[in-house]
Design a protein around this motif. Structure first.
Motif, short mmCIF file in Angstrom:
data_model
loop_
_atom_site.label_atom_id
_atom_site.label_comp_id
_atom_site.label_asym_id
_atom_site.label_seq_id
_atom_site.Cartn_x
_atom_site.Cartn_y
_atom_site.Cartn_z
N SER A 2 11.60 -1.34 5.24
CA SER A 2 11.34 -0.02 4.71
C SER A 2 9.87 0.17 4.37
N THR A 3 9.26 1.21 4.88
CA THR A 3 7.89 1.51 4.51
C THR A 3 7.65 3.00 4.69
N TRP A 5 4.64 4.01 5.01
CA TRP A 5 3.32 4.03 5.65
C TRP A 5 3.45 4.53 7.08
N PHE A 13 -7.07 5.03 7.58
CA PHE A 13 -7.45 3.93 6.70
C PHE A 13 -8.35 2.93 7.42
N ARG A 24 -14.40 -1.79 -2.62
CA ARG A 24 -13.44 -2.63 -1.89
C ARG A 24 -13.90 -4.08 -1.77
N GLY A 47 1.38 -7.32 3.34
CA GLY A 47 0.79 -6.00 3.65
C GLY A 47 -0.66 -6.16 4.06
N CYS A 48 -0.92 -7.01 5.04
CA CYS A 48 -2.31 -7.42 5.39
C CYS A 48 -3.09 -6.32 6.08
N GLY A 49 -2.39 -5.29 6.62
CA GLY A 49 -3.10 -4.23 7.33
C GLY A 49 -3.88 -4.81 8.51
N ASP A 70 2.89 -7.94 7.72
CA ASP A 70 2.83 -6.46 7.62
C ASP A 70 3.99 -5.89 8.43
N THR A 71 4.39 -4.68 8.07
CA THR A 71 5.45 -4.00 8.83
C THR A 71 4.93 -3.33 10.08
N MET A 75 -1.09 -2.21 12.95
CA MET A 75 -1.99 -2.93 12.04
C MET A 75 -2.11 -4.40 12.45
N GLY A 96 8.81 -6.81 6.48
CA GLY A 96 8.61 -6.12 5.21
C GLY A 96 8.41 -7.18 4.13
N MET A 97 7.59 -6.88 3.16
CA MET A 97 7.34 -7.89 2.12
C MET A 97 8.58 -8.18 1.29
N GLU A 98 9.58 -7.25 1.34
CA GLU A 98 10.82 -7.46 0.60
C GLU A 98 11.76 -8.41 1.34
N SER A 114 -3.05 -6.69 -1.12
CA SER A 114 -3.98 -5.62 -1.46
C SER A 114 -3.42 -4.29 -0.98
N LEU A 115 -3.29 -3.37 -1.90
CA LEU A 115 -2.92 -1.98 -1.60
C LEU A 115 -1.61 -1.83 -0.81
C1 LIG Z 1 -3.36 0.77 2.50
S1 LIG Z 1 -2.92 -0.40 3.72
C2 LIG Z 1 -3.69 -1.87 3.05
C3 LIG Z 1 -4.02 -2.89 4.10
C4 LIG Z 1 -4.78 -4.12 3.60
N1 LIG Z 1 -4.00 -4.91 2.69
C5 LIG Z 1 -6.11 -3.75 2.97
O1 LIG Z 1 -6.24 -3.85 1.75
O2 LIG Z 1 -7.01 -3.34 3.72
C6 LIG Z 1 -1.21 -0.67 3.37
C7 LIG Z 1 -0.55 -1.66 4.33
O3 LIG Z 1 0.71 -2.05 3.78
C8 LIG Z 1 1.63 -2.10 4.84
N2 LIG Z 1 2.96 -1.94 4.23
C9 LIG Z 1 3.50 -0.85 3.64
N3 LIG Z 1 4.73 -1.12 3.16
C10 LIG Z 1 4.96 -2.43 3.47
C11 LIG Z 1 6.07 -3.31 3.26
N4 LIG Z 1 7.17 -2.89 2.63
N5 LIG Z 1 5.98 -4.58 3.68
C12 LIG Z 1 4.85 -5.02 4.33
N6 LIG Z 1 3.79 -4.22 4.58
C13 LIG Z 1 3.85 -2.95 4.15
C14 LIG Z 1 1.23 -0.99 5.78
O4 LIG Z 1 1.74 -1.19 7.08
C15 LIG Z 1 -0.28 -1.10 5.71
O5 LIG Z 1 -0.79 -1.99 6.68
#
Ligand SMILES: C[S@@+](CC[C@H](N)C(=O)[O-])C[C@H]1O[C@@H](n2cnc3c(N)ncnc32)[C@H](O)[C@@H]1O
Length: 237
Positions: A2-3, A5, A13, A24, A47-49, A70-71, A75, A96-98, A114-115
């Protein structure tokens, strides 16, 4: 998995993240500083983006290996390209991180993010903190940089204004996309962003069993948290 994003968020981003995220590089360096003495090289990043923090971690902490989760396939493709020079020290994993697989292969020396956690609701954040605690080795650390909810009208107005000002100062060209995408969630609340208050995070982390729970940096509605699983971190894989 679930995300909330979206791919549109990814494009924006990736292009403007350095301006959209207040200070940052400073945040990334605080995360790295908090891991600097880590004797156990296994780190998971949730959530490494596109791998900006991953790159900083691998560049600064030469003995670490990172599993970056990451989902978003998009990314992860960007992260794969960015991290090509770190072959053998980084694994990219779509989850998903969950999900249980996100933290498999432990116990880990550190888990960072991060974020990303602010995309979860409160119940999932609490469950995640318990899961992270269980996946860390004794003495292992959890370090989180994330958006936090200011509490009360005056702190909210301050965080909102400082965030706008930071974007303007970092890159004047980013101001228009920041405004038109309504990225400042304190001005334009959005269901994709579900930040919690600093006090809530500290409380949930302590209740999950962590010690040395603290906020190490806070500015413009963004914070870096530290939490340590009790015990002594032994050298290991
Ligand atoms: C704002 S970006 C931040 C990316 C990176 N961590 C940074 O700081 O540059 C958010 C990231 O979280 C990921 N994301 C959102 N929900 C997530 C989830 N439930 N599990 C893993 N990744 C998730 C998105 O795909 C996205 O790559």
């Amino acid at each position: 998995m679930s995300t909330g994003w979206l791919d549109d968020d990814t494009a924006l981003f990736v292009r403007y993240g350095d301006a959209f995220v207040p200070r940052r590089t400073e945040q990334f360096d605080i995360v790295c500083d908090l891991l600097a003495e880590l004797p156990r090289p296994s780190v998971v990043e949730l959530g490494c983006g596109d791998g900006r923090l991953t790159e900083r971690l691998l560049g600064r902490l030469h003995h670490t290996r990172v599993t970056a989760v990451d989902t978003s396939a998009e990314m992860l493709a960007l992260a794969r390209a960015r991290l090509a020079g770190f072959t053998g020290r980084v694994i990219l994993h779509r989850a998903g991180m969950e999900e249980d697989t996100a933290l498999a292969g432990g116990p880990h020396g550190a888990i960072v993010t991060s974020l990303a956690v602010h995309h979860l609701d409160d119940r999932d954040k609490k469950a995640l903190y318990r899961h992270i605690h269980g996946a860390l080795a004794p003495g292992g650390v959890f370090v989180m940089a994330d958006l936090v909810a200011p509490v009360g009208p005056a702190p909210l107005a301050l965080a909102l204004a400082r965030w706008d000002a930071e974007v303007r100062a970092a890159d004047p060209a980013a101001t228009v996309p920041f405004e038109s995408a309504r990225w400042n969630t304190f001005r334009f609340p959005d269901p994709v962003d579900r930040p919690s208050g600093v006090g809530e995070h500290l409380n949930w982390l302590a209740r999950a069993g962590f010690r040395d729970v603290d906020v190490c940096w806070l500015y413009a509605g963004h914070a870096v948290f530290h939490a340590r699983r009790p015990g002594r971190l032994e050298e290991g894989t």
